[in-house]
Design an enzyme around this catalytic site. Structure first.
Site, PDB file in Angstrom:
ATOM      1  N   LEU A   6       0.845  -1.193   0.000  1.00 46.74           N
ATOM      2  CA  LEU A   6       0.000   0.000   0.000  1.00 46.74           C
ATOM      3  C   LEU A   6       0.885   1.249   0.000  1.00 46.74           C
ATOM      4  O   LEU A   6       0.615   2.202   0.722  1.00 46.74           O
ATOM      5  CB  LEU A   6      -0.932   0.010   1.223  1.00 46.74           C
ATOM      6  CG  LEU A   6      -2.141  -0.932   1.177  1.00 46.74           C
ATOM      7  CD1 LEU A   6      -3.001  -0.780   2.420  1.00 46.74           C
ATOM      8  CD2 LEU A   6      -2.983  -0.710  -0.074  1.00 46.74           C
ATOM      9  N   CYS A  54       7.924  -9.037 -13.403  1.00 44.67           N
ATOM     10  CA  CYS A  54       6.792  -9.923 -13.098  1.00 44.67           C
ATOM     11  C   CYS A  54       5.424  -9.271 -13.212  1.00 44.67           C
ATOM     12  O   CYS A  54       4.609  -9.702 -14.025  1.00 44.67           O
ATOM     13  CB  CYS A  54       6.967 -10.517 -11.699  1.00 44.67           C
ATOM     14  SG  CYS A  54       8.349 -11.672 -11.622  1.00 44.67           S
ATOM     15  N   ALA A  86       2.002   4.279  -2.104  1.00 44.57           N
ATOM     16  CA  ALA A  86       1.712   5.013  -3.334  1.00 44.57           C
ATOM     17  C   ALA A  86       3.020   5.387  -4.015  1.00 44.57           C
ATOM     18  O   ALA A  86       4.034   5.631  -3.355  1.00 44.57           O
ATOM     19  CB  ALA A  86       0.915   6.265  -3.003  1.00 44.57           C
ATOM     20  N   GLY A  87       3.013   5.427  -5.336  1.00 49.26           N
ATOM     21  CA  GLY A  87       4.238   5.757  -6.061  1.00 49.26           C
ATOM     22  C   GLY A  87       3.950   5.978  -7.534  1.00 49.26           C
ATOM     23  O   GLY A  87       2.814   6.279  -7.910  1.00 49.26           O
TER      24      GLY A  87
HETATM   25  N1  LIG Z   1      12.316 -12.552 -11.037  1.00 45.37           N
HETATM   26  C1  LIG Z   1      11.377 -12.757 -10.129  1.00 45.37           C
HETATM   27  O1  LIG Z   1      11.243 -12.001  -9.141  1.00 45.37           O
HETATM   28  C2  LIG Z   1      10.433 -13.918 -10.254  1.00 45.37           C
HETATM   29  C3  LIG Z   1       9.688 -14.327  -9.122  1.00 45.37           C
HETATM   30  C4  LIG Z   1       8.829 -15.413  -9.259  1.00 45.37           C
HETATM   31  C5  LIG Z   1       8.703 -16.055 -10.481  1.00 45.37           C
HETATM   32  N2  LIG Z   1       9.418 -15.627 -11.546  1.00 45.37           N
HETATM   33  C6  LIG Z   1       9.276 -16.356 -12.820  1.00 45.37           C
HETATM   34  O2  LIG Z   1      10.391 -17.234 -12.943  1.00 45.37           O
HETATM   35  C7  LIG Z   1      10.764 -17.383 -14.327  1.00 45.37           C
HETATM   36  C8  LIG Z   1      12.226 -17.001 -14.505  1.00 45.37           C
HETATM   37  O3  LIG Z   1      12.377 -15.633 -14.175  1.00 45.37           O
HETATM   38  P1  LIG Z   1      13.805 -14.965 -13.914  1.00 45.37           P
HETATM   39  O4  LIG Z   1      13.546 -13.593 -13.420  1.00 45.37           O
HETATM   40  O5  LIG Z   1      14.651 -15.894 -13.107  1.00 45.37           O
HETATM   41  O6  LIG Z   1      14.371 -14.921 -15.414  1.00 45.37           O
HETATM   42  P2  LIG Z   1      15.895 -14.696 -15.858  1.00 45.37           P
HETATM   43  O7  LIG Z   1      15.819 -14.185 -17.236  1.00 45.37           O
HETATM   44  O8  LIG Z   1      16.629 -13.934 -14.818  1.00 45.37           O
HETATM   45  O9  LIG Z   1      16.528 -16.170 -15.854  1.00 45.37           O
HETATM   46  C9  LIG Z   1      16.201 -17.165 -16.782  1.00 45.37           C
HETATM   47  C10 LIG Z   1      17.456 -17.924 -17.149  1.00 45.37           C
HETATM   48  O10 LIG Z   1      17.094 -19.036 -17.984  1.00 45.37           O
HETATM   49  C11 LIG Z   1      18.134 -19.207 -18.926  1.00 45.37           C
HETATM   50  N3  LIG Z   1      17.614 -20.029 -20.029  1.00 45.37           N
HETATM   51  C12 LIG Z   1      16.741 -19.697 -20.986  1.00 45.37           C
HETATM   52  N4  LIG Z   1      16.515 -20.742 -21.802  1.00 45.37           N
HETATM   53  C13 LIG Z   1      17.258 -21.768 -21.349  1.00 45.37           C
HETATM   54  C14 LIG Z   1      17.468 -23.099 -21.769  1.00 45.37           C
HETATM   55  N5  LIG Z   1      16.846 -23.607 -22.830  1.00 45.37           N
HETATM   56  N6  LIG Z   1      18.323 -23.865 -21.065  1.00 45.37           N
HETATM   57  C15 LIG Z   1      18.976 -23.365 -19.992  1.00 45.37           C
HETATM   58  N7  LIG Z   1      18.814 -22.111 -19.550  1.00 45.37           N
HETATM   59  C16 LIG Z   1      17.969 -21.316 -20.210  1.00 45.37           C
HETATM   60  C17 LIG Z   1      18.537 -17.794 -19.307  1.00 45.37           C
HETATM   61  O11 LIG Z   1      19.813 -17.751 -19.874  1.00 45.37           O
HETATM   62  C18 LIG Z   1      18.476 -17.100 -17.938  1.00 45.37           C
HETATM   63  O12 LIG Z   1      19.722 -17.148 -17.277  1.00 45.37           O
HETATM   64  C19 LIG Z   1       9.775 -16.507 -15.104  1.00 45.37           C
HETATM   65  O13 LIG Z   1       8.696 -17.297 -15.502  1.00 45.37           O
HETATM   66  C20 LIG Z   1       9.321 -15.501 -14.071  1.00 45.37           C
HETATM   67  O14 LIG Z   1       8.047 -14.974 -14.360  1.00 45.37           O
HETATM   68  C21 LIG Z   1      10.289 -14.586 -11.463  1.00 45.37           C
END
Ligand SMILES: NC(=O)c1ccc[n+]([C@@H]2O[C@H](COP(=O)([O-])OP(=O)(O)OC[C@H]3O[C@@H](n4cnc5c(N)ncnc54)[C@H](O)[C@@H]3O)[C@@H](O)[C@H]2O)c1
Length: 437
Positions: free
Chosen positions: A250, A260, A252-253
């Site tokens: 909550l 995400c 504001a910004g």
């Molecule tokens: N970043 C967050 O805060 C967060 C939190 C919860 C869920 N998620 C979800 O988690 C997932 C990953 O997010 P992220 O932020 O870690 O992404 P990211 O881009 O930081 O990391 C993904 C990694 O996967 C690697 N990659 C891609 N294709 C590949 C393959 N075929 N083989 C091996 N490695 C491969 C990329 O090189 C990269 O290092 C997304 O679906 C995201 O929505 C992210």
């Protein structure tokens, strides 16, 4: 247990490091050669508080290692977690091509029973598609189960969130897979919620959309506060102390950003439309979020009149504090907006500069090495990210250094009364603007 993580980014790397820290043997796989080389030579390619220590500790005890070889990882692990990106497609849909590719790759090297866990954020029913895909490419006819295990970590405190999660969600239909998943998470001593796969997938989108909704709710209230002379911080405290509502999210910004919320809200809208039950409330969440930055820009323009050739300092480039992540950062958009209007932008961020320098749209900005250097001779300061470092800056020195002491605080970091006393003209969100006392 022996675990593999495919995708060593913000989620995969932190998950792998924390799994190793509680005693599992973990192989983190990535297909980005530069990232892999960095990790294998002891460098940590992302900034996340505490992560470097956890990685180094577990690499030295050989519980954590990094590889580009998916076959070896699948072979040596009981469970394979998929943590690859699911970015937004132009139509709002989640791009599942990374997940599909990994599913095919795993299927091709599967020799005996494995649990394949989707940790990436995916639309409901993706688990079914992953299972179909693996079945189709399962050369050796090996047994497998697909599980959904969404990740709820927050960047900036990801290690803590991983080590002390509020809950673990396991979406699975096989008892064998559920038992193995419970074993992985046993050391974390967190409540475990077992559901079907579709529900687990939906939980993640529903959770992120709800948090985005909470942010848009307080942001919509901030506009009402500005119009009515109320103080949004007081209103947030007043409603947030109600346990049924809660104070978090909550603040504001200038709106939510990051890798995400924007993409997950967009994906959830598309999913709901595809299911024939459009979630129109979420369109309003998006609209309010976009409007919040526009309202902020209007205040800047109304105050400074012409931006061309004015020196504007910007504090903060990352989408939130305590991370180096600049993906879909509102701060970056603001820098681009200022440059487009001809301003000379001088930007500083404690951890996001390296990644920000690579962004073409803001290549004309000057990047400096401290918050105080940024405000030197500036005609206005924009605060775009609420880093603790900014809250601790000596404001009297800031005032001294600026050509005209005008601050646009997009994150309500300071107290308006104090700012006025210090001699600033100070605009924030959902609170009355103040002029020097
Ligand atoms: N970043 C967050 O805060 C967060 C939190 C919860 C869920 N998620 C979800 O988690 C997932 C990953 O997010 P992220 O932020 O870690 O992404 P990211 O881009 O930081 O990391 C993904 C990694 O996967 C690697 N990659 C891609 N294709 C590949 C393959 N075929 N083989 C091996 N490695 C491969 C990329 O090189 C990269 O290092 C997304 O679906 C995201 O929505 C992210």
């Amino acid at each position: 247990m022996d675990l593999a993580i495919i995708g060593s980014g913000y989620v995969g790397l932190v998950t792998g490091a924390c799994f190793a820290d509680v005693g599992h043997n973990v192989i983190c796989v990535d297909n980005d050669p530069a990232k892999l080389e960095a990790l294998q030579s002891g460098k940590v390619p992302i900034y996340e508080p505490g992560l470097e220590e956890v990685i180094h500790r577990n690499v030295s005890t050989h519980r954590l290692r990094f590889s580009g070889n998916i076959e070896e990882a699948v072979d040596k692990s009981q469970i394979i977690f998929i943590a690859v990106p699911t970015p937004q497609k132009p139509n709002g849909d989640a791009d599942l091509s990374y997940i599909e590719k990994v599913a095919r790759e795993i299927a091709g090297v599967l020799h005996s029973y494995r649990v394949i866990v989707d940790k990436s954020t995916v639309p409901v029913k993706t688990g079914e598609k992953v299972a179909e895909s693996i079945k189709r490419y399962n050369k050796h006819n090996a047994e497998f189960d697909v599980v959904s295990n969404p990740e709820f970590l927050r960047e900036g405190c990801a290690v803590r969130d991983l080590m002390q999660p509020d809950r673990i969600v396991i979406g699975a239909q096989s008892e064998r897979a559920i038992a193995l998943m419970k074993q992985v998470y046993e050391p974390f001593m967190a409540p475990i919620l077992v559901t079907d796969i579709n529900s687990a997938e939906l939980i993640k989108h529903a959770a992120n959309s709800f948090l985005a909704l909470k942010i848009s709710y307080i942001n919509a209230l901030s506009a009402i506060c500005e119009a009515s002379g109320a103080d949004v911080e007081k209103v947030a405290d007043g409603i947030g102390t109600d346990k049924r509502i809660g104070r978090s999210f909550l603040n504001a910004g200038i709106g939510y950003g990051g890798s995400c919320f924007p993409k997950d809200v967009a994906a959830f809208i598309t999913i709901s439309e595809q299911l024939g039950v459009p979630f129109t409330l979420l369109k309003e969440v998006q609209r309010i979020n976009a409007e919040q930055k526009d309202r902020f820009l209007k205040v800047i323009r109304d105050t400074l009149w012409v931006l061309r050739e004015k020196k504007i300092a910007i504090w903060g480039l990352t989408f939130k504090p305590d991370t180096d992540d600049i993906r879909s950062s509102v701060a970056i958009d603001l820098v681009a907006d200022m440059l487009r209007e001809g301003a000379q932008v001088c930007a500083y961020d404690p951890k996001g500069m390296e990644k920000a320098r690579m962004i073409k749209a803001i290549a004309d900005a000057t990047f400096v090495n401290s918050a105080l250097e940024a405000v030197e001779d500036a005609e206005a300061l924009i605060i775009a990210t609420e880093w603790e470092e900014f809250a601790n800056v000596d404001l009297a020195v800031v005032k001294e250094k600026m050509r005209t002491a005008i601050v646009f605080d997009g994150r309500n970091l300071f107290d308006p009364k104090t700012m006025a006393q210090l001699g600033f003209r100070y605009h924030s969100i959902g609170r009355a603007a103040v002029s020097p006392a």
